[in-house]
Design a protein around this motif. Structure first.
Motif, PDB file in Angstrom:
ATOM      1  N   GLY A   1      31.300  40.814 -12.909  1.00 50.08           N
ATOM      2  CA  GLY A   1      30.091  40.008 -12.995  1.00 50.08           C
ATOM      3  C   GLY A   1      30.249  38.811 -13.909  1.00 50.08           C
ATOM      4  O   GLY A   1      29.830  37.692 -13.582  1.00 50.08           O
ATOM      5  N   ARG A   2      30.855  39.047 -15.057  1.00 53.85           N
ATOM      6  CA  ARG A   2      31.058  37.951 -16.009  1.00 53.85           C
ATOM      7  C   ARG A   2      31.995  36.905 -15.432  1.00 53.85           C
ATOM      8  O   ARG A   2      31.734  35.705 -15.510  1.00 53.85           O
ATOM      9  CB  ARG A   2      31.611  38.482 -17.327  1.00 53.85           C
ATOM     10  N   ARG A   3      33.064  37.350 -14.816  1.00 51.66           N
ATOM     11  CA  ARG A   3      34.021  36.409 -14.218  1.00 51.66           C
ATOM     12  C   ARG A   3      33.401  35.641 -13.046  1.00 51.66           C
ATOM     13  O   ARG A   3      33.672  34.459 -12.860  1.00 51.66           O
ATOM     14  CB  ARG A   3      35.282  37.143 -13.782  1.00 51.66           C
ATOM     15  N   ALA A   4      32.571  36.305 -12.257  1.00 47.83           N
ATOM     16  CA  ALA A   4      31.903  35.620 -11.141  1.00 47.83           C
ATOM     17  C   ALA A   4      30.966  34.542 -11.677  1.00 47.83           C
ATOM     18  O   ALA A   4      30.928  33.427 -11.143  1.00 47.83           O
ATOM     19  CB  ALA A   4      31.132  36.624 -10.287  1.00 47.83           C
ATOM     20  N   LEU A   5      30.259  34.848 -12.719  1.00 50.34           N
ATOM     21  CA  LEU A   5      29.362  33.862 -13.320  1.00 50.34           C
ATOM     22  C   LEU A   5      30.139  32.678 -13.866  1.00 50.34           C
ATOM     23  O   LEU A   5      29.775  31.524 -13.642  1.00 50.34           O
ATOM     24  CB  LEU A   5      28.531  34.524 -14.423  1.00 50.34           C
ATOM     25  N   HIS A   6      31.247  32.948 -14.553  1.00 52.06           N
ATOM     26  CA  HIS A   6      32.077  31.874 -15.096  1.00 52.06           C
ATOM     27  C   HIS A   6      32.696  31.029 -13.979  1.00 52.06           C
ATOM     28  O   HIS A   6      32.910  29.833 -14.158  1.00 52.06           O
ATOM     29  CB  HIS A   6      33.179  32.440 -15.989  1.00 52.06           C
ATOM     30  N   ALA A   7      32.970  31.633 -12.839  1.00 49.87           N
ATOM     31  CA  ALA A   7      33.600  30.900 -11.733  1.00 49.87           C
ATOM     32  C   ALA A   7      32.647  29.890 -11.109  1.00 49.87           C
ATOM     33  O   ALA A   7      33.087  28.859 -10.617  1.00 49.87           O
ATOM     34  CB  ALA A   7      34.087  31.885 -10.667  1.00 49.87           C
ATOM     35  N   VAL A   8      31.350  30.165 -11.130  1.00 45.32           N
ATOM     36  CA  VAL A   8      30.405  29.267 -10.472  1.00 45.32           C
ATOM     37  C   VAL A   8      29.668  28.339 -11.427  1.00 45.32           C
ATOM     38  O   VAL A   8      29.083  27.359 -11.006  1.00 45.32           O
ATOM     39  CB  VAL A   8      29.378  30.055  -9.628  1.00 45.32           C
ATOM     40  N   GLN A   9      29.693  28.648 -12.718  1.00 46.85           N
ATOM     41  CA  GLN A   9      29.017  27.786 -13.682  1.00 46.85           C
ATOM     42  C   GLN A   9      29.743  26.459 -13.782  1.00 46.85           C
ATOM     43  O   GLN A   9      30.968  26.400 -13.653  1.00 46.85           O
ATOM     44  CB  GLN A   9      28.978  28.437 -15.069  1.00 46.85           C
ATOM     45  N   PRO A  10      28.996  25.384 -14.037  1.00 46.54           N
ATOM     46  CA  PRO A  10      29.665  24.093 -14.249  1.00 46.54           C
ATOM     47  C   PRO A  10      30.615  24.206 -15.438  1.00 46.54           C
ATOM     48  O   PRO A  10      30.291  24.822 -16.447  1.00 46.54           O
ATOM     49  CB  PRO A  10      28.513  23.141 -14.550  1.00 46.54           C
ATOM     50  N   ARG A  11      31.784  23.623 -15.266  1.00 50.00           N
ATOM     51  CA  ARG A  11      32.792  23.727 -16.327  1.00 50.00           C
ATOM     52  C   ARG A  11      32.826  22.433 -17.125  1.00 50.00           C
ATOM     53  O   ARG A  11      32.915  21.352 -16.565  1.00 50.00           O
ATOM     54  CB  ARG A  11      34.165  24.000 -15.726  1.00 50.00           C
ATOM     55  N   THR A  12      32.750  22.575 -18.426  1.00 51.29           N
ATOM     56  CA  THR A  12      32.840  21.401 -19.284  1.00 51.29           C
ATOM     57  C   THR A  12      34.233  21.279 -19.876  1.00 51.29           C
ATOM     58  O   THR A  12      34.590  20.249 -20.401  1.00 51.29           O
ATOM     59  CB  THR A  12      31.810  21.477 -20.418  1.00 51.29           C
ATOM     60  N   ARG A  13      34.995  22.349 -19.757  1.00 54.23           N
ATOM     61  CA  ARG A  13      36.356  22.304 -20.291  1.00 54.23           C
ATOM     62  C   ARG A  13      37.290  21.709 -19.245  1.00 54.23           C
ATOM     63  O   ARG A  13      36.934  21.562 -18.084  1.00 54.23           O
ATOM     64  CB  ARG A  13      36.808  23.700 -20.716  1.00 54.23           C
ATOM     65  N   THR A  14      38.478  21.434 -19.624  1.00 56.69           N
ATOM     66  CA  THR A  14      39.447  20.836 -18.705  1.00 56.69           C
ATOM     67  C   THR A  14      39.890  21.863 -17.676  1.00 56.69           C
ATOM     68  O   THR A  14      39.774  23.066 -17.880  1.00 56.69           O
ATOM     69  CB  THR A  14      40.679  20.327 -19.480  1.00 56.69           C
ATOM     70  N   ALA A  15      40.405  21.381 -16.570  1.00 56.96           N
ATOM     71  CA  ALA A  15      40.878  22.248 -15.498  1.00 56.96           C
ATOM     72  C   ALA A  15      42.064  23.070 -15.985  1.00 56.96           C
ATOM     73  O   ALA A  15      42.837  22.613 -16.842  1.00 56.96           O
ATOM     74  CB  ALA A  15      41.284  21.413 -14.297  1.00 56.96           C
ATOM     75  N   PRO A  16      42.255  24.281 -15.466  1.00 51.63           N
ATOM     76  CA  PRO A  16      43.383  25.098 -15.883  1.00 51.63           C
ATOM     77  C   PRO A  16      44.705  24.454 -15.465  1.00 51.63           C
ATOM     78  O   PRO A  16      44.770  23.682 -14.527  1.00 51.63           O
ATOM     79  CB  PRO A  16      43.166  26.427 -15.159  1.00 51.63           C
ATOM     80  N   ALA A  17      45.728  24.794 -16.203  1.00 51.14           N
ATOM     81  CA  ALA A  17      47.062  24.257 -15.921  1.00 51.14           C
ATOM     82  C   ALA A  17      47.539  24.737 -14.553  1.00 51.14           C
ATOM     83  O   ALA A  17      47.140  25.802 -14.083  1.00 51.14           O
ATOM     84  CB  ALA A  17      48.033  24.708 -17.003  1.00 51.14           C
ATOM     85  N   ARG A  18      48.405  23.962 -13.938  1.00 48.29           N
ATOM     86  CA  ARG A  18      48.928  24.308 -12.621  1.00 48.29           C
ATOM     87  C   ARG A  18      49.636  25.663 -12.674  1.00 48.29           C
ATOM     88  O   ARG A  18      50.390  25.930 -13.595  1.00 48.29           O
ATOM     89  CB  ARG A  18      49.897  23.228 -12.168  1.00 48.29           C
ATOM     90  N   GLY A  19      49.350  26.489 -11.687  1.00 52.67           N
ATOM     91  CA  GLY A  19      50.003  27.791 -11.604  1.00 52.67           C
ATOM     92  C   GLY A  19      49.270  28.875 -12.371  1.00 52.67           C
ATOM     93  O   GLY A  19      49.600  30.038 -12.268  1.00 52.67           O
ATOM     94  N   SER A  20      48.284  28.504 -13.168  1.00 55.87           N
ATOM     95  CA  SER A  20      47.545  29.535 -13.894  1.00 55.87           C
ATOM     96  C   SER A  20      46.358  29.989 -13.061  1.00 55.87           C
ATOM     97  O   SER A  20      46.023  29.385 -12.047  1.00 55.87           O
ATOM     98  CB  SER A  20      47.070  29.009 -15.252  1.00 55.87           C
ATOM     99  N   SER A  21      45.724  31.016 -13.486  1.00 50.25           N
ATOM    100  CA  SER A  21      44.585  31.562 -12.770  1.00 50.25           C
ATOM    101  C   SER A  21      43.427  30.576 -12.810  1.00 50.25           C
ATOM    102  O   SER A  21      43.218  29.900 -13.808  1.00 50.25           O
ATOM    103  CB  SER A  21      44.174  32.876 -13.435  1.00 50.25           C
ATOM    104  N   PRO A  22      42.629  30.508 -11.741  1.00 54.96           N
ATOM    105  CA  PRO A  22      41.475  29.617 -11.767  1.00 54.96           C
ATOM    106  C   PRO A  22      40.420  30.060 -12.768  1.00 54.96           C
ATOM    107  O   PRO A  22      39.525  29.313 -13.085  1.00 54.96           O
ATOM    108  CB  PRO A  22      40.921  29.688 -10.338  1.00 54.96           C
ATOM    109  N   LEU A  23      40.542  31.261 -13.267  1.00 54.19           N
ATOM    110  CA  LEU A  23      39.545  31.768 -14.205  1.00 54.19           C
ATOM    111  C   LEU A  23      40.067  31.857 -15.626  1.00 54.19           C
ATOM    112  O   LEU A  23      39.402  32.395 -16.489  1.00 54.19           O
ATOM    113  CB  LEU A  23      39.081  33.159 -13.753  1.00 54.19           C
ATOM    114  N   GLY A  24      41.237  31.357 -15.880  1.00 49.59           N
ATOM    115  CA  GLY A  24      41.810  31.478 -17.211  1.00 49.59           C
ATOM    116  C   GLY A  24      42.579  32.768 -17.336  1.00 49.59           C
ATOM    117  O   GLY A  24      42.790  33.480 -16.362  1.00 49.59           O
TER     118      GLY A  24
END
Length: 157
Positions: free
Chosen positions: A116-139
């Motif tokens: 649930g927490r990860r799903a919420l983080h996946a759809v919330q607007p992100r203010t941080r920079t995009a994850p590095a290439r090859g890393s998980s989309p969720l950190g």
């Protein structure tokens, strides 16, 4: 038929009473007691359960839902990859934090909270920079303290 014919027609025969047979006493079988040697564990979930969770996440992320109403729906292909990542990371972090002594229901609840927490983080607007290439989309997955996550209703970050 005329009235005279109706008068001559004998009445239908009445059924002869049959002797009453004594009621058979059929007692229902006693309820079965749970086998004390059988244990039911819900952790770790079976692969079909994990696949059903991913399927439900895809549906939640890509179609009208409480999350999509607030944050917008994801395209189906993106929702599928995000849902797989969410489930995989929640499974890994919860499994790493669980010990053999933990109650499987508590561990499964922590797993559900992590999803649930990860799903919420996946759809919330992100203010941080995009994850590095090859890393998980969720950190990176964080370890989940099962006892703390259940006590306070959220995972320990």
């Amino acid at each position: 038929m005329s009235e005279s014919e109706e008068a001559r027609t004998p009445p239908p025969p009445t059924p002869t009473p049959t002797p009453l047979s004594p009621p058979t006493e059929q007692n229902p079988p006693p309820p079965q007691q749970p086998d004390p040697d059988v244990t039911y564990r819900i952790w770790p979930p079976a692969q079909p359960t994990r696949e059903a969770i991913v399927s439900r996440l895809v549906e939640t992320l890509s179609s009208p839902s409480a999350l999509s109403a607030r944050y917008g729906a994801l395209p189906l292909d993106e929702a599928a990859s995000v849902a797989r990542a969410i489930e995989r990371e929640a499974f890994a972090s919860t499994g790493a934090a669980a010990s053999a002594d933990d109650d499987s229901a508590d561990v499964f609840q922590a797993y559900a909270l992590a999803i649930g927490r990860r799903a919420l983080h996946a759809v919330q607007p992100r203010t941080r920079t995009a994850p590095a290439r090859g890393s998980s989309p969720l950190g990176t997955p964080e370890a989940v303290d099962v006892a703390t996550s259940l006590e306070f209703g959220v995972e320990k970050s």
